[in-house]
Design a protein around this motif. Structure first.
Motif, short mmCIF file in Angstrom:
data_model
loop_
_atom_site.label_atom_id
_atom_site.label_comp_id
_atom_site.label_asym_id
_atom_site.label_seq_id
_atom_site.Cartn_x
_atom_site.Cartn_y
_atom_site.Cartn_z
N PRO A 11 0.81 -1.22 0.00
CA PRO A 11 0.00 0.00 0.00
C PRO A 11 0.84 1.28 0.00
O PRO A 11 0.37 2.34 -0.38
CB PRO A 11 -0.81 -0.12 1.29
CG PRO A 11 -0.85 -1.58 1.60
CD PRO A 11 0.48 -2.12 1.13
N GLY A 51 -3.41 3.68 -5.42
CA GLY A 51 -4.52 2.74 -5.46
C GLY A 51 -5.60 3.01 -4.44
O GLY A 51 -6.77 2.66 -4.65
N PHE A 52 -5.24 3.66 -3.32
CA PHE A 52 -6.21 3.95 -2.26
C PHE A 52 -7.34 4.87 -2.72
O PHE A 52 -8.38 4.97 -2.08
CB PHE A 52 -5.49 4.61 -1.08
CG PHE A 52 -4.86 5.93 -1.43
CD1 PHE A 52 -5.58 7.11 -1.36
CD2 PHE A 52 -3.53 5.99 -1.85
CE1 PHE A 52 -4.99 8.33 -1.70
CE2 PHE A 52 -2.95 7.19 -2.19
CZ PHE A 52 -3.68 8.37 -2.12
N SER A 70 -12.09 2.66 -6.09
CA SER A 70 -12.85 1.53 -5.53
C SER A 70 -13.37 0.59 -6.61
O SER A 70 -14.00 -0.42 -6.29
CB SER A 70 -14.05 2.04 -4.70
OG SER A 70 -15.14 2.41 -5.53
N ALA A 79 -3.18 -8.13 -3.64
CA ALA A 79 -3.09 -6.70 -3.38
C ALA A 79 -4.35 -5.97 -3.85
O ALA A 79 -4.85 -5.07 -3.16
CB ALA A 79 -1.86 -6.12 -4.08
N ALA A 80 -4.87 -6.36 -5.02
CA ALA A 80 -6.08 -5.72 -5.53
C ALA A 80 -7.27 -6.00 -4.61
O ALA A 80 -8.08 -5.10 -4.32
CB ALA A 80 -6.38 -6.22 -6.94
N SER A 130 -7.09 -6.78 -1.42
CA SER A 130 -6.82 -6.09 -0.15
C SER A 130 -7.24 -4.63 -0.24
O SER A 130 -7.82 -4.07 0.71
CB SER A 130 -5.34 -6.19 0.20
OG SER A 130 -4.95 -7.51 0.44
N GLN A 131 -6.96 -4.00 -1.40
CA GLN A 131 -7.36 -2.62 -1.59
C GLN A 131 -8.89 -2.49 -1.58
O GLN A 131 -9.45 -1.55 -1.02
CB GLN A 131 -6.80 -2.08 -2.90
CG GLN A 131 -7.30 -0.70 -3.29
CD GLN A 131 -7.10 0.34 -2.21
OE1 GLN A 131 -6.06 0.36 -1.56
NE2 GLN A 131 -8.10 1.19 -1.99
N SER A 132 -9.57 -3.45 -2.19
CA SER A 132 -11.03 -3.42 -2.20
C SER A 132 -11.60 -3.63 -0.80
O SER A 132 -12.59 -3.00 -0.43
CB SER A 132 -11.57 -4.49 -3.16
OG SER A 132 -11.26 -4.18 -4.49
N SER A 147 -10.06 -2.78 1.94
CA SER A 147 -9.80 -1.51 2.62
C SER A 147 -10.86 -0.48 2.25
O SER A 147 -11.34 0.27 3.11
CB SER A 147 -8.41 -1.00 2.24
OG SER A 147 -8.15 0.25 2.83
N ALA A 148 -11.25 -0.45 0.97
CA ALA A 148 -12.31 0.47 0.54
C ALA A 148 -13.62 0.12 1.23
O ALA A 148 -14.36 1.01 1.67
CB ALA A 148 -12.47 0.42 -0.97
#
Length: 223
Positions: A19, A25-26, A29, A153-154, A156-158, A160-161
């Motif tokens: 991240p 990327g943050f 969404s 990673a993708a 994980s970002q979702s 987090s969103a």
């Protein structure tokens, strides 16, 4: 899996998909914000199902196929340019196009800290999975391991969103990621062995959510 990844390759992969890596990327969404607003995703279970569908039948599946093909075309400048054009054309909405292009450009720029000839072969307008796949190959990272890390990673970002959107808490987010491990491994293996003929999806509601997000009045995310 293939022969495995060496320590240096592992460290680079961890850096690229952290991240903290400056790709922004943050800020995106992928339409999840609209799905939450439209009550298509309301809780941790719904978020898990949403992400599993994207992974097997939606944008993440196509990203995985593009990533693997870019990995194979690492030494083919014309082939990478054609693949980049295809990847951008596959974006289902203006914001998805902006997302993959923004992340791709930022990834190439940040990855220049590890000089490789592939950086000059990549076109200026390159989607994120094409950039990540080609650069992983240039550094000798095996395709399945690289794909698994990229997809994790993708997702994980979702997650987090989803936490930021109030769909689930942090502990539930960890449970979602744990539950998706087998699916990530399966998709990584399938995409690594696939071809561009395997592109395609059926995540229609996610595509519509991405389109509807463009007109959403109040937003936390750019897509």
């Amino acid at each position: 899996m293939g022969e495995g990844i060496d320590t240096r390759g592992l460290l680079r992969l961890m850096a690229w998909l952290s991240p903290a890596f400056p790709v922004g990327g943050f800020a995106w969404s992928g339409g999840l914000e609209r799905a939450v607003a439209d009550r298509m995703v309301t809780d941790a279970g719904g978020l898990s199902a949403w992400l599993a569908t994207l992974l097997a039948h939606g944008a993440l599946w196509n990203d995985a196929v593009l990533f693997a093909e870019a990995w194979r075309r690492v030494d083919d400048e014309a082939g990478l340019a054609d693949l980049a054009d295809l990847g951008l054309a596959l974006a289902g909405s203006a914001e998805r196009h902006a997302e993959t292009l923004s992340l791709g450009r930022a990834f190439v720029s940040a990855a220049a800290a590890w000089p490789q000839a592939v950086l000059a072969r990549l076109p200026q307008d390159v989607p994120y999975p094409v950039a990540a796949g080609a650069i992983a190959a240039a550094h000798g990272v095996p395709v399945e391991e690289a794909l698994a890390a990229y997809l994790h990673a993708a997702l994980s970002q979702s997650v987090s969103a989803g936490i930021r959107l109030g769909v689930c808490g942090q502990a539930e987010g960890v449970v979602i990621l744990a539950g998706l491990e087998e699916a990530i491994a399966a998709v990584s293996a399938r995409a690594a062995a696939g071809t561009l003929d395997d592109l395609g999806g059926a995540a229609v509601r996610a595509d519509i959510a991405s389109l509807r997000h463009e007109t959403q009045h109040s937003r936390l995310f750019r897509s």
